[in-house]
Write an enzyme that holds these catalytic residues in place. Structure first.
Site, mmCIF file in Angstrom:
data_model
loop_
_atom_site.group_PDB
_atom_site.id
_atom_site.type_symbol
_atom_site.label_atom_id
_atom_site.label_comp_id
_atom_site.label_asym_id
_atom_site.label_seq_id
_atom_site.Cartn_x
_atom_site.Cartn_y
_atom_site.Cartn_z
ATOM 1 N N HIS A 41 -3.353 7.315 3.023
ATOM 2 C CA HIS A 41 -3.801 6.013 2.508
ATOM 3 C C HIS A 41 -5.198 5.741 3.072
ATOM 4 C CE1 HIS A 41 -4.072 1.949 1.355
ATOM 5 N NE2 HIS A 41 -3.663 1.398 2.482
ATOM 6 N N CYS B 124 0.812 -1.231 0.000
ATOM 7 C CA CYS B 124 0.000 0.000 0.000
ATOM 8 C C CYS B 124 0.841 1.275 0.000
ATOM 9 C CB CYS B 124 -0.951 0.002 1.196
ATOM 10 S SG CYS B 124 -2.055 -1.401 1.208
ATOM 11 N N ASN C 69 -10.223 0.400 0.256
ATOM 12 C CA ASN C 69 -8.766 0.462 0.262
ATOM 13 C C ASN C 69 -8.258 -0.082 -1.070
ATOM 14 O OD1 ASN C 69 -6.055 -0.130 0.577
ATOM 15 N ND2 ASN C 69 -6.250 -0.921 2.660
HETATM 16 O O1 UT7 Z 1 -3.851 -1.344 3.445
HETATM 17 C C1 UT7 Z 1 -3.254 -2.278 4.286
HETATM 18 C C2 UT7 Z 1 -3.372 -1.776 5.621
HETATM 19 N N1 UT7 Z 1 -4.534 -2.321 6.263
HETATM 20 C C3 UT7 Z 1 -5.113 -1.713 7.276
HETATM 21 O O2 UT7 Z 1 -4.757 -0.610 7.618
HETATM 22 C C4 UT7 Z 1 -6.183 -2.414 8.065
HETATM 23 C C5 UT7 Z 1 -6.096 -2.006 9.506
HETATM 24 N N2 UT7 Z 1 -7.049 -2.724 10.320
HETATM 25 C C6 UT7 Z 1 -8.368 -2.485 10.251
HETATM 26 O O3 UT7 Z 1 -8.809 -1.643 9.467
HETATM 27 C C7 UT7 Z 1 -9.277 -3.223 11.200
HETATM 28 O O4 UT7 Z 1 -8.504 -3.942 12.136
HETATM 29 C C8 UT7 Z 1 -10.265 -4.196 10.490
HETATM 30 C C9 UT7 Z 1 -11.270 -3.383 9.712
HETATM 31 C C10 UT7 Z 1 -9.508 -5.138 9.548
HETATM 32 C C11 UT7 Z 1 -10.999 -5.028 11.526
HETATM 33 O O5 UT7 Z 1 -11.642 -4.161 12.441
HETATM 34 P P1 UT7 Z 1 -11.491 -4.411 14.018
HETATM 35 O O6 UT7 Z 1 -12.300 -3.397 14.664
HETATM 36 O O7 UT7 Z 1 -10.008 -4.432 14.314
HETATM 37 O O8 UT7 Z 1 -12.141 -5.811 14.190
HETATM 38 P P2 UT7 Z 1 -11.532 -7.136 14.852
HETATM 39 O O9 UT7 Z 1 -10.614 -7.812 13.896
HETATM 40 O O10 UT7 Z 1 -11.051 -6.831 16.238
HETATM 41 O O11 UT7 Z 1 -12.845 -8.009 14.991
HETATM 42 C C12 UT7 Z 1 -13.914 -7.605 15.871
HETATM 43 C C13 UT7 Z 1 -15.086 -8.521 15.641
HETATM 44 C C14 UT7 Z 1 -14.696 -9.999 15.621
HETATM 45 O O12 UT7 Z 1 -15.763 -10.732 16.196
HETATM 46 P P3 UT7 Z 1 -15.669 -11.246 17.712
HETATM 47 O O13 UT7 Z 1 -14.463 -12.123 17.760
HETATM 48 O O14 UT7 Z 1 -15.528 -10.012 18.552
HETATM 49 O O15 UT7 Z 1 -16.955 -11.959 17.887
HETATM 50 C C15 UT7 Z 1 -14.614 -10.318 14.142
HETATM 51 O O16 UT7 Z 1 -14.848 -11.668 13.877
HETATM 52 O O17 UT7 Z 1 -15.647 -8.237 14.362
HETATM 53 C C16 UT7 Z 1 -15.738 -9.454 13.618
HETATM 54 N N3 UT7 Z 1 -15.615 -9.141 12.211
HETATM 55 C C17 UT7 Z 1 -16.653 -8.801 11.446
HETATM 56 N N4 UT7 Z 1 -17.985 -8.706 11.711
HETATM 57 C C18 UT7 Z 1 -18.794 -8.355 10.715
HETATM 58 C C19 UT7 Z 1 -14.483 -9.106 11.453
HETATM 59 N N5 UT7 Z 1 -14.793 -8.754 10.190
HETATM 60 C C20 UT7 Z 1 -16.137 -8.577 10.154
HETATM 61 C C21 UT7 Z 1 -17.039 -8.217 9.149
HETATM 62 N N6 UT7 Z 1 -18.351 -8.112 9.457
HETATM 63 N N7 UT7 Z 1 -16.638 -7.961 7.886
#
Ligand code: UT7
Length: 317
Positions: free
Chosen positions: A244, A110, A274
């Site tokens: 970004h 990225c 993204n």
């Molecule tokens: O360009 C490359 C650089 N990339 C980035 O900068 C990405 C940086 N990270 C992020 O943007 C975020 O970490 C994500 C958007 C990828 C994830 O968001 P988060 O708030 O960190 O979620 P998490 O991974 O902590 O997951 C929280 C909950 C989990 O469920 P439980 O375990 O709490 O029951 C996940 O399974 O959200 C769940 N979850 C979703 N729920 C609905 C993960 N993805 C989804 C989804 N829809 N698409």
């Protein structure tokens, strides 16, 4: 230092995929995606490649710069999702626009467009370059596991390009890499050599979202402060920040930590998601075409991602 910007262009494929469309593929919701990421729609290719997007973005950048293909002496494209390793995306662009010059691709995920810009700045310092095309182009939909809700809701396809020339508009830059595959990994096709006994991974993007988030917030703040300081300026001298477009919450954090008002940040993640290396040049083009950007404005470009990598630069328009 070294170069100035003459024009920009961008392109996205026509097909729009909404959050509701994604609920038919994975267990997710419009509410979750909007709240946790800030994406509403993304453009997803139904036939065009990253090189095809790059060609359109490059043509628009040339038009904006009022430069002909014959005046381009270097083309560098950043991508992690090209359909062929060879010819390069830059090579496809060269043929399509009718240029005659060295062309190559760089890969720093990225952060790729900012790495490409820095490479071009170095070439310009060396001399002999009248104008160069710098491009970020991605068909992220090619390297996404469409069954993984942790990644498929985030990414989109598109390309952005800029025409640059020798000048005084590249004030300071910083590139950073911490090689490692624990946080983000995009394996290539492993091949089918009968001799290879090593692990063959699925060629899909893997990302530890939370670790990437922490890295992103920390590095974006640090890199932006560094380049502004290096240019002998303060945050008040910055007219726009083009970050970004990875997560609206990362941009919000950066705005607060840097004490730069959110209105100075260019944000289009809601429409495109993204788009990896295409994200910064697409947003820069949107800013340029909006008419808000005037000659003399100072703009910080900042990105982070796989590598792990990060990069920032400050330019004077
Ligand atoms: O360009 C490359 C650089 N990339 C980035 O900068 C990405 C940086 N990270 C992020 O943007 C975020 O970490 C994500 C958007 C990828 C994830 O968001 P988060 O708030 O960190 O979620 P998490 O991974 O902590 O997951 C929280 C909950 C989990 O469920 P439980 O375990 O709490 O029951 C996940 O399974 O959200 C769940 N979850 C979703 N729920 C609905 C993960 N993805 C989804 C989804 N829809 N698409």
């Amino acid at each position: 230092m070294s170069m100035r910007f003459l024009g920009t262009g961008s392109y996205v494929p026509q097909n729009v995929v909404t959050n509701d469309d994604l609920t038919k593929l994975v267990d997710t919701s419009d509410e979750w995606i909007m709240q946790r990421v800030g994406v509403s729609t993304r453009h997803i290719s139904t036939g065009e490649t990253a090189a095809d997007f790059a060609i359109q973005a490059a043509k628009r950048a040339l038009e904006d710069a009022k430069i002909s293909a014959g005046e381009i002496d270097l083309i560098v494209a950043a991508t992690v999702s090209a359909d062929s390793v060879c010819p390069t995306v830059a090579g496809f662009v060269q043929r399509a626009i009718g240029a005659s010059c060295p062309c190559f691709d760089v890969n720093s995920a990225c952060s790729g467009f900012l790495f490409a810009l820095d490479v071009v700045a170095s070439f310009i310092i060396r001399g002999g370059i009248r104008n160069a095309l710098v491009i970020g182009a991605e068909r992220m939909s090619k390297i996404i596991d469409w069954k993984d809700r942790g990644t498929c809701v985030i990414f989109g396809d598109g390309a952005g390009a800029a025409v640059v020339a020798p000048g005084e508009g590249y004030l300071a830059s910083r590139l950073y890499t911490a090689g490692g595959d624990e946080v983000i990994e995009i394996p290539n096709y492993g091949g089918d050599s009968p001799f290879f006994k090593g692990e063959k991974k699925q060629p899909y993007a893997f990302m530890d979202g939370q670790e990437t988030f922490k890295f992103a917030v920390g590095k974006m703040t640090e890199d932006v402060k560094f380049v502004v300081d290096e240019a002998g300026l303060t945050m008040d001298d910055v007219d726009f920040v083009v970050p970004h477009q990875a997560n609206i919450r990362i941009i919000d954090f950066a705005s607060k930590r840097l004490k730069v008002p959110k209105e100075k940040f260019v944000v289009n993640i809601e429409k495109y998601g993204n788009t990896s290396a295409a994200s910064v040049p697409m947003a820069l083009d949107e800013l340029n075409k909006s008419g808000r950007l005037k000659r003399g404005h100072r703009v910080v470009l900042t990105a982070f991602g796989g590598g792990l990598s990060s990069a920032a630069c400050i330019i004077e328009w």
